[in-house]
Design a protein around this motif. Structure first.
Motif, mmCIF file in Angstrom:
data_model
loop_
_atom_site.group_PDB
_atom_site.id
_atom_site.type_symbol
_atom_site.label_atom_id
_atom_site.label_comp_id
_atom_site.label_asym_id
_atom_site.label_seq_id
_atom_site.Cartn_x
_atom_site.Cartn_y
_atom_site.Cartn_z
ATOM 1 N N GLY A 31 0.795 -1.220 0.000
ATOM 2 C CA GLY A 31 0.000 0.000 0.000
ATOM 3 C C GLY A 31 0.826 1.268 0.000
ATOM 4 O O GLY A 31 0.285 2.364 0.037
ATOM 5 N N THR A 32 2.126 1.152 -0.024
ATOM 6 C CA THR A 32 2.986 2.331 -0.078
ATOM 7 C C THR A 32 3.528 2.482 -1.494
ATOM 8 O O THR A 32 3.412 1.587 -2.328
ATOM 9 N N GLY A 33 4.156 3.583 -1.768
ATOM 10 C CA GLY A 33 4.710 3.823 -3.096
ATOM 11 C C GLY A 33 6.031 3.121 -3.330
ATOM 12 O O GLY A 33 6.536 3.108 -4.450
ATOM 13 N N VAL A 34 6.608 2.529 -2.302
ATOM 14 C CA VAL A 34 7.919 1.898 -2.445
ATOM 15 C C VAL A 34 7.841 0.380 -2.319
ATOM 16 O O VAL A 34 8.836 -0.277 -2.034
ATOM 17 N N ASP A 35 6.668 -0.177 -2.554
ATOM 18 C CA ASP A 35 6.498 -1.620 -2.419
ATOM 19 C C ASP A 35 7.160 -2.340 -3.591
ATOM 20 O O ASP A 35 6.731 -2.206 -4.733
ATOM 21 N N ALA A 46 1.246 -8.313 -2.274
ATOM 22 C CA ALA A 46 1.284 -6.888 -2.557
ATOM 23 C C ALA A 46 0.069 -6.162 -1.995
ATOM 24 O O ALA A 46 0.137 -4.992 -1.657
ATOM 25 N N ARG A 47 -1.051 -6.871 -1.851
ATOM 26 C CA ARG A 47 -2.248 -6.258 -1.277
ATOM 27 C C ARG A 47 -2.219 -6.276 0.250
ATOM 28 O O ARG A 47 -3.164 -5.836 0.876
ATOM 29 N N GLY A 48 -1.178 -6.800 0.851
ATOM 30 C CA GLY A 48 -1.072 -6.816 2.309
ATOM 31 C C GLY A 48 -1.673 -8.049 2.935
ATOM 32 O O GLY A 48 -2.124 -8.021 4.068
ATOM 33 N N GLY A 49 -1.691 -9.133 2.203
ATOM 34 C CA GLY A 49 -2.286 -10.353 2.705
ATOM 35 C C GLY A 49 -1.439 -11.030 3.772
ATOM 36 O O GLY A 49 -0.288 -10.682 4.009
ATOM 37 N N ALA A 50 -2.040 -11.997 4.409
ATOM 38 C CA ALA A 50 -1.365 -12.784 5.431
ATOM 39 C C ALA A 50 -1.041 -14.169 4.868
ATOM 40 O O ALA A 50 -1.329 -14.461 3.704
ATOM 41 N N LEU A 51 -0.453 -15.007 5.685
ATOM 42 C CA LEU A 51 -0.075 -16.354 5.264
ATOM 43 C C LEU A 51 -1.302 -17.136 4.815
ATOM 44 O O LEU A 51 -1.260 -17.869 3.834
ATOM 45 N N ALA A 52 -2.419 -16.962 5.488
ATOM 46 C CA ALA A 52 -3.643 -17.685 5.145
ATOM 47 C C ALA A 52 -4.241 -17.208 3.823
ATOM 48 O O ALA A 52 -5.060 -17.905 3.237
ATOM 49 N N ASP A 53 -3.846 -16.033 3.321
ATOM 50 C CA ASP A 53 -4.387 -15.488 2.077
ATOM 51 C C ASP A 53 -3.624 -15.927 0.832
ATOM 52 O O ASP A 53 -4.081 -15.683 -0.284
ATOM 53 N N LEU A 54 -2.473 -16.553 0.995
ATOM 54 C CA LEU A 54 -1.662 -16.945 -0.160
ATOM 55 C C LEU A 54 -2.321 -18.097 -0.907
ATOM 56 O O LEU A 54 -2.992 -18.944 -0.310
ATOM 57 N N PRO A 55 -2.128 -18.172 -2.232
ATOM 58 C CA PRO A 55 -2.833 -19.167 -3.029
ATOM 59 C C PRO A 55 -2.519 -20.616 -2.666
ATOM 60 O O PRO A 55 -3.421 -21.417 -2.483
#
Length: 138
Positions: A88-92, A118-127
């Protein structure tokens, strides 16, 4: 402070440290042996101790409950921790997608791999790791 001017530990201090570490390792080994020996006995046999008879089944249940609670408290925050603090920052550095298309085949991109992070997900959000992380306690 420069390293050459640091206090040197004496031989006596090192000997006391070694003795303490040895006693700790011996205590852990004896404790592990007592637990495995207790597991081999029938659950209904009480153990004699200075404070009275101990119920091994109740003690085993208490240990299992404590381990489960500790695992839940230690692993749950890791499963829901934000993996990318720069999202969520400009330097990601992960906020990029690279894609290619060969002839008339379906285009292939890296959005599926870098998107959740990149959207700030957690371990449980990964595919791929997300469904596997549901097996962890917490």
């Amino acid at each position: 402070m420069a390293r050459h001017s640091a206090k040197k530990s004496s031989a006596a201090q090192r000997a006391v440290l070694r003795a303490g570490l040895t006693l700790t390792a011996a205590g852990a080994a004896l404790g592990g042996g007592a637990v495995s020996a207790g597991a081999a006995e029938p659950a209904s046999a009480p153990l004699a101790s200075p404070v009275g008879d101990l119920d091994t089944a109740a003690a085993g249940g208490a240990v299992a409950g404590a381990l489960t609670t500790a695992a839940n408290g230690g692993v749950a925050p890791v499963k829901h921790l934000k993996l990318n603090p720069l999202s969520g920052t400009g330097v990601d550095p992960l906020d990029n997608v690279v894609g290619t298309q060969v002839a008339d085949f379906k285009p292939v991109t890296t959005a599926a791999a870098t998107g959740p992070v990149a959207r700030g997900g957690a371990l449980a959000d990964l595919p791929l790791v997300g469904p596997a992380s549901s097996l962890l306690p917490g």
